[in-house]
Design an enzyme around this catalytic site. Structure first.
Site, PDB file in Angstrom:
ATOM      1  N   LYS A  33       0.809  -1.224   0.000  1.00 47.33           N
ATOM      2  CA  LYS A  33       0.000   0.000   0.000  1.00 47.33           C
ATOM      3  C   LYS A  33       0.840   1.270   0.000  1.00 47.33           C
ATOM      4  O   LYS A  33       0.348   2.336  -0.388  1.00 47.33           O
ATOM      5  CB  LYS A  33      -0.951   0.012   1.188  1.00 47.33           C
ATOM      6  CG  LYS A  33      -0.297   0.210   2.543  1.00 47.33           C
ATOM      7  CD  LYS A  33      -1.364   0.329   3.630  1.00 47.33           C
ATOM      8  CE  LYS A  33      -0.741   0.584   4.998  1.00 47.33           C
ATOM      9  NZ  LYS A  33      -1.770   0.748   6.052  1.00 47.33           N
ATOM     10  N   CYS A  40      12.010  -0.554   6.276  1.00 49.28           N
ATOM     11  CA  CYS A  40      13.473  -0.653   6.300  1.00 49.28           C
ATOM     12  C   CYS A  40      14.131   0.212   5.231  1.00 49.28           C
ATOM     13  O   CYS A  40      14.987   1.040   5.527  1.00 49.28           O
ATOM     14  CB  CYS A  40      13.896  -2.110   6.137  1.00 49.28           C
ATOM     15  SG  CYS A  40      15.686  -2.343   6.104  1.00 49.28           S
ATOM     16  N   HIS A 439      46.472  -9.649  11.499  1.00 47.34           N
ATOM     17  CA  HIS A 439      47.002  -8.493  12.222  1.00 47.34           C
ATOM     18  C   HIS A 439      47.514  -7.459  11.213  1.00 47.34           C
ATOM     19  O   HIS A 439      48.121  -7.833  10.204  1.00 47.34           O
ATOM     20  CB  HIS A 439      48.158  -8.921  13.127  1.00 47.34           C
ATOM     21  CG  HIS A 439      48.831  -7.772  13.810  1.00 47.34           C
ATOM     22  ND1 HIS A 439      48.291  -7.143  14.907  1.00 47.34           N
ATOM     23  CD2 HIS A 439      50.001  -7.126  13.527  1.00 47.34           C
ATOM     24  CE1 HIS A 439      49.103  -6.160  15.278  1.00 47.34           C
ATOM     25  NE2 HIS A 439      50.150  -6.130  14.464  1.00 47.34           N
TER      26      HIS A 439
END
Length: 463
Positions: A33, A40, A439
């Site tokens: 609609k 969202c 790392h």
């Protein structure tokens, strides 16, 4: 027109379920609609993240001053352009979803759908024209709307929900936010960065109280650093119009007070959209449509997914429910597992959370072991200046299974997926520790938090 599967609502649950049903060979229709993409894409997750990007840029501009980056002249902020960038992103994504529906051969009906209880939906478009969609199976994906409190003045001009606030093109000088949940905290972050004086009124004793207590407390400190005036343990009694704006009447343990604001954001949760479903005579609980683990409602051949079920009001949950419902509608036998659901808060720093909190784990009888690692001890975080935050892992001391992970800090909304994956596979603390993390990365903090459960962190002094 007859369809094998009709989907009522085209949000992240509805359009996903329609696509999945079409992939499985169903002649599929979807009825919406308002706008394709639902809350969202249009007035929720996506637009707020688009606005948050500007806040992130401002954050790094400020951080850059300490790193030898100078900007000559005054910094100019044009919030209306931020709104235009948000609207552009929304338009692009909505267009993309429309393209996906078309490519899967799904018929789209624009209008308000009303079930007749006899296997058909009457669709009324904006001009009053009516069409009938007949179906073999129906998937209800009607979503939810912002909840308004039953207080005097809640419907005054200037009192808005998150949906209206996203359309504002000028920053209010004073913004009062009622509710310190996820939505309230995200808007506080956005508008405080643009210069609004923010007052947050929360009935509970902590912001984002549904989160792990360490996260809630850390979030409170972050909001106060941003200049937000937190009124915790306080209840709004009424809102009045004044010559200068709005006056919010608040009552708390410290007595009654009145807070002045130019706008008031009501952010106290969401209510299910069930209008048009009356003829189906669905079983409900607290207004939400009741479903079983196959997402079947009390009506034969009718499924419900997403916010309207009241399970977890998250877009990614609605999407996964959409897949399960569509597959079951097409004859499969799938169940919906809601035990491992990551959730995110897009503040600075951001939050990622999955599984049980420390308190919940203890209440459920686990012998709880907890590991924590502050980002101030993470090499990548120190190098980039992103040291705000702490990563926390919850485990069962006996089985060493991971029960939950709660991260506040840089990349938390991305890294929570790592913890969710371990949990989905039944992983243990040792599985995290034994996984080599690159790392330098923020992800190393996840492994260090896991090591802390045994007091074996490498980069923190021994306790």
């Amino acid at each position: 027109m007859y369809y094998d599967v009709a989907v009522l609502g085209a949000g992240p649950g509805g359009y996903v379920s329609a696509i999945r049903a079409a992939q499985l060979g169903a002649k599929t229709a979807i009825i919406e609609k308002n706008k394709i993409g639902g809350t969202c894409l249009n007035v929720g997750c996506i637009p707020t993240k688009a606005l948050m990007k500007n806040v992130e840029i401002l954050h790094y501009i400020d951080a850059g001053k300490k790193r030898g980056i100078k900007i000559d002249g005054a910094l100019s902020l044009d919030y209306s352009k931020a709104v235009k960038a948000k609207d552009k992103a929304v338009k692009q994504l909505v267009s993309g979803v429309e393209g996906l529906l078309a490519s899967n051969g799904i018929d789209v009906y624009s209008g308000e759908g009303r079930a007749d209880g006899k296997g058909a939906i009457e669709v009324t478009d904006a001009d009053g024209k009516k069409e009938t969609v007949e179906y073999g199976k129906l998937i209800i994906a009607t979503g939810s709307s912002p909840k308004m409190p039953p207080i005097e003045g809640a419907h005054l001009e200037g009192v808005v929900t998150s949906e209206e606030l996203l359309s504002v093109t000028e920053v209010p000088e004073r913004l009062v936010i009622v509710g310190a949940g996820v939505i309230g905290c995200e808007f506080a972050t956005v508008f405080s960065a643009y210069g609004s004086r923010i007052t947050m009124v929360e009935m509970l004793e902590e912001p984002v109280a549904m989160m792990d207590q360490d996260i809630s407390q850390y979030m409170g400190g972050i909001l106060e650093q941003e200049g937000v005036d937190l009124k915790l343990g306080c209840q709004v009694k009424g809102i009045e119009k004044t010559d200068g704006g709005l006056k919010v009447k608040v009552s708390g343990s410290g007595g009654d007070e009145e807070i002045e604001g130019d706008m008031v954001l009501i952010s106290i949760g969401r209510a299910p959209n069930t209008a048009g479903l009356e003829a189906l005579e669905l079983k409900t609980e607290r207004g939400f449509v009741t479903v079983n683990d196959k997402l079947e409602t009390s009506a034969a051949g009718v499924y419900a997914i997403g916010d309207v079920t009241g399970k977890r009001q998250l877009a990614h949950v609605a999407s996964e429910m959409g897949v399960v419902a569509a597959e079951n509608a097409m004859g499969e036998n799938k169940t919906m597992d809601l035990s491992i659901i990551p959730s995110c808060i897009y503040t600075i720093p951001e939050v990622g959370s999955v599984g049980l909190s420390e308190r919940e784990a203890s209440e459920q009888g686990y012998d709880v072991a907890v590991g924590r690692f502050p980002l101030v001890a993470c090499g990548k975080a120190v190098a980039t200046g992103d040291t705000d935050g702490i990563f926390k892992i919850i485990s069962d001391r006996k089985t060493r299974k991971i029960l939950g992970a709660h991260l506040i800090g840089k990349s938390a909304t991305e890294l929570v997926a790592e913890a969710a994956a371990y949990m989905k596979m039944g992983g243990t603390v040792d599985d995290i520790v034994d996984t080599i993390h690159a790392h330098p990365t923020i992800a190393e903090a996840v492994a260090e938090a896991a090591r802390d459960i045994d007091n074996k962190t490498i980069h923190m002094p021994k306790k």
